[in-house]
Motif scaffolding. Structure first.
Motif, PDB file in Angstrom:
ATOM      1  N   ASP A 238      51.287  -3.061  63.802  1.00 21.49           N
ATOM      2  CA  ASP A 238      50.599  -2.014  64.549  1.00 21.49           C
ATOM      3  C   ASP A 238      49.341  -1.532  63.833  1.00 21.49           C
ATOM      4  N   GLU A 239      49.363  -1.509  62.508  1.00 18.40           N
ATOM      5  CA  GLU A 239      48.191  -1.135  61.717  1.00 18.40           C
ATOM      6  C   GLU A 239      48.118  -2.049  60.499  1.00 18.40           C
ATOM      7  N   LEU A 240      46.935  -2.614  60.270  1.00 23.42           N
ATOM      8  CA  LEU A 240      46.694  -3.450  59.099  1.00 23.42           C
ATOM      9  C   LEU A 240      45.612  -2.774  58.278  1.00 23.42           C
ATOM     10  N   HIS A 241      45.980  -2.332  57.081  1.00 25.79           N
ATOM     11  CA  HIS A 241      45.050  -1.649  56.178  1.00 25.79           C
ATOM     12  C   HIS A 241      44.709  -2.598  55.034  1.00 25.79           C
ATOM     13  N   LEU A 242      43.460  -3.039  55.010  1.00 24.09           N
ATOM     14  CA  LEU A 242      42.998  -3.929  53.953  1.00 24.09           C
ATOM     15  C   LEU A 242      42.113  -3.138  53.004  1.00 24.09           C
ATOM     16  N   LEU A 243      42.449  -3.155  51.726  1.00 22.80           N
ATOM     17  CA  LEU A 243      41.573  -2.616  50.700  1.00 22.80           C
ATOM     18  C   LEU A 243      40.890  -3.831  50.080  1.00 22.80           C
ATOM     19  N   VAL A 244      39.633  -4.011  50.467  1.00 24.24           N
ATOM     20  CA  VAL A 244      38.883  -5.216  50.126  1.00 24.24           C
ATOM     21  C   VAL A 244      38.050  -4.952  48.874  1.00 24.24           C
ATOM     22  N   TYR A 245      38.298  -5.757  47.840  1.00 26.29           N
ATOM     23  CA  TYR A 245      37.621  -5.627  46.556  1.00 26.29           C
ATOM     24  C   TYR A 245      36.397  -6.536  46.518  1.00 26.29           C
ATOM     25  N   PRO A 246      35.300  -6.078  45.910  1.00 28.82           N
ATOM     26  CA  PRO A 246      34.058  -6.848  45.913  1.00 28.82           C
ATOM     27  C   PRO A 246      34.051  -7.980  44.889  1.00 28.82           C
ATOM     28  N   VAL A 247      34.962  -8.906  45.083  1.00 29.27           N
ATOM     29  CA  VAL A 247      35.072 -10.046  44.190  1.00 29.27           C
ATOM     30  C   VAL A 247      35.529 -11.261  45.009  1.00 29.27           C
ATOM     31  N   VAL A 248      35.000 -12.421  44.689  1.00 27.38           N
ATOM     32  CA  VAL A 248      35.432 -13.684  45.294  1.00 27.38           C
ATOM     33  C   VAL A 248      36.243 -14.411  44.240  1.00 27.38           C
ATOM     34  N   LEU A 249      37.506 -14.687  44.540  1.00 21.36           N
ATOM     35  CA  LEU A 249      38.395 -15.305  43.556  1.00 21.36           C
ATOM     36  C   LEU A 249      38.376 -16.832  43.613  1.00 21.36           C
ATOM     37  N   GLY A 250      38.281 -17.398  44.796  1.00 21.33           N
ATOM     38  CA  GLY A 250      38.211 -18.846  44.923  1.00 21.33           C
ATOM     39  C   GLY A 250      39.543 -19.576  44.860  1.00 21.33           C
ATOM     40  N   THR A 251      40.551 -18.971  44.247  1.00 20.49           N
ATOM     41  CA  THR A 251      41.869 -19.606  44.186  1.00 20.49           C
ATOM     42  C   THR A 251      42.935 -18.550  44.471  1.00 20.49           C
ATOM     43  N   GLY A 252      44.118 -19.024  44.797  1.00 21.96           N
ATOM     44  CA  GLY A 252      45.230 -18.131  45.097  1.00 21.96           C
ATOM     45  C   GLY A 252      45.504 -18.090  46.596  1.00 21.96           C
ATOM     46  N   ALA A 253      46.661 -17.593  46.941  1.00 24.95           N
ATOM     47  CA  ALA A 253      47.057 -17.515  48.348  1.00 24.95           C
ATOM     48  C   ALA A 253      46.135 -16.574  49.109  1.00 24.95           C
ATOM     49  N   ARG A 254      45.840 -16.961  50.347  1.00 28.30           N
ATOM     50  CA  ARG A 254      45.007 -16.133  51.210  1.00 28.30           C
ATOM     51  C   ARG A 254      45.881 -15.519  52.295  1.00 28.30           C
ATOM     52  N   LEU A 255      45.601 -14.280  52.607  1.00 30.96           N
ATOM     53  CA  LEU A 255      46.418 -13.548  53.569  1.00 30.96           C
ATOM     54  C   LEU A 255      46.414 -14.182  54.952  1.00 30.96           C
ATOM     55  N   PHE A 256      45.287 -14.706  55.380  1.00 31.24           N
ATOM     56  CA  PHE A 256      45.181 -15.167  56.762  1.00 31.24           C
ATOM     57  C   PHE A 256      45.334 -16.669  56.942  1.00 31.24           C
ATOM     58  N   ASP A 257      45.832 -17.381  55.931  1.00 28.75           N
ATOM     59  CA  ASP A 257      46.071 -18.811  56.099  1.00 28.75           C
ATOM     60  C   ASP A 257      47.043 -19.051  57.253  1.00 28.75           C
ATOM     61  N   ASP A 258      46.745 -20.061  58.045  1.00 34.05           N
ATOM     62  CA  ASP A 258      47.613 -20.520  59.137  1.00 34.05           C
ATOM     63  C   ASP A 258      47.802 -19.496  60.252  1.00 34.05           C
ATOM     64  N   LEU A 259      46.861 -18.564  60.412  1.00 36.90           N
ATOM     65  CA  LEU A 259      46.997 -17.590  61.495  1.00 36.90           C
ATOM     66  C   LEU A 259      46.149 -17.928  62.709  1.00 36.90           C
ATOM     67  N   GLY A 260      45.343 -18.987  62.618  1.00 38.20           N
ATOM     68  CA  GLY A 260      44.607 -19.463  63.780  1.00 38.20           C
ATOM     69  C   GLY A 260      43.804 -18.389  64.480  1.00 38.20           C
ATOM     70  N   ASP A 261      44.114 -18.139  65.708  1.00 31.89           N
ATOM     71  CA  ASP A 261      43.316 -17.272  66.579  1.00 31.89           C
ATOM     72  C   ASP A 261      43.885 -15.854  66.651  1.00 31.89           C
ATOM     73  N   THR A 262      44.124 -15.236  65.506  1.00 32.08           N
ATOM     74  CA  THR A 262      44.624 -13.864  65.473  1.00 32.08           C
ATOM     75  C   THR A 262      43.456 -12.915  65.710  1.00 32.08           C
ATOM     76  N   ARG A 263      43.594 -12.051  66.688  1.00 31.47           N
ATOM     77  CA  ARG A 263      42.526 -11.118  67.027  1.00 31.47           C
ATOM     78  C   ARG A 263      42.993  -9.692  66.790  1.00 31.47           C
ATOM     79  N   LEU A 264      42.137  -8.924  66.134  1.00 31.78           N
ATOM     80  CA  LEU A 264      42.433  -7.531  65.831  1.00 31.78           C
ATOM     81  C   LEU A 264      41.228  -6.693  66.232  1.00 31.78           C
ATOM     82  N   ARG A 265      41.422  -5.376  66.277  1.00 32.15           N
ATOM     83  CA  ARG A 265      40.292  -4.489  66.542  1.00 32.15           C
ATOM     84  C   ARG A 265      40.177  -3.495  65.396  1.00 32.15           C
ATOM     85  N   VAL A 266      38.964  -3.171  65.014  1.00 33.67           N
ATOM     86  CA  VAL A 266      38.718  -2.200  63.951  1.00 33.67           C
ATOM     87  C   VAL A 266      39.049  -0.814  64.489  1.00 33.67           C
ATOM     88  N   VAL A 267      39.837  -0.067  63.702  1.00 30.06           N
ATOM     89  CA  VAL A 267      40.152   1.313  64.083  1.00 30.06           C
ATOM     90  C   VAL A 267      39.649   2.319  63.054  1.00 30.06           C
TER      91      VAL A 267
END
Length: 186
Positions: free
Chosen positions: A138-167
């Motif tokens: 129902d609510e997805l709260h992302l605290l996005v840090y200003p860094v690019v890691l390049g490795t490690g698991a990604r939250l949105f892998d294999d989610l294809g066409d997931t659509r959300l709206r900014v609240v």
């Protein structure tokens, strides 16, 4: 009926696997207030087995004097999605914990139905991906840090066409951006 509120720390490239990348940025009072709002509206915690295994030793012995979040994590009913953990093992590991069984959208929907208030999730990437795929967040709260890691698991892998709206959105003094999303408007 309960609503699922997910909170995740992620890098700019969507990585979340090892939250050690957050340490150089600190944790501001405003970030604490944001997470406090999410927790204060929650009456249950839902975790994947791996996150439960990491959180239990970290939180189960903490008190409010150690961390203001300790009463929430220790006193709130916790439900663990696991195909191997039993209720007895969950309770023995961390008080107020029970096993929900293996992941099924119906089990989670039933938990939402019988919960009055928010259901808080932090970490638990595999669980969160399944919940997003099944439209149960129902609510997805992302605290996005200003860094690019390049490795490690990604939250949105294999989610294809997931659509959300900014609240909602906030920018904290340390450069972290809080982005809040809800289900796509129908």
């Amino acid at each position: 009926m309960g609503k699922i509120h997910v909170h995740e720390f992620v890098s700019l490239d969507g990585r979340f696997e090892d939250p050690a990348f957050t340490a150089p940025y600190g944790f501001t009072d405003a970030m604490g207030a944001t997470l406090g709002e999410i927790m204060s509206s929650s009456t249950a915690i839902l975790l994947g087995h791996n996150t439960f295994d990491m959180f239990a030793p970290a939180w189960s012995t903490r008190t409010a004097d150690d961390d203001p979040g300790a009463p929430f994590f220790n006193d709130t009913p916790k439900y663990v999605v696991s195909s191997t953990l039993t209720d007895a093992e969950a309770q023995e590991t961390w008080r107020n914990s029970s096993a929900l069984g293996p992941y099924s959208a119906q089990n989670v929907a039933d938990l939402k139905e019988r919960t009055d208030g928010g259901i808080y999730i932090s970490g638990s990437g595999q669980l969160v991906r399944a919940l997003l795929a099944d439209g149960l967040v129902d609510e997805l709260h992302l605290l996005v840090y200003p860094v690019v890691l390049g490795t490690g698991a990604r939250l949105f892998d294999d989610l294809g066409d997931t659509r959300l709206r900014v609240v909602g959105h906030d920018v904290f003094d340390n450069g972290v951006v809080h982005l809040s999303y809800g289900p796509e408007a129908q």
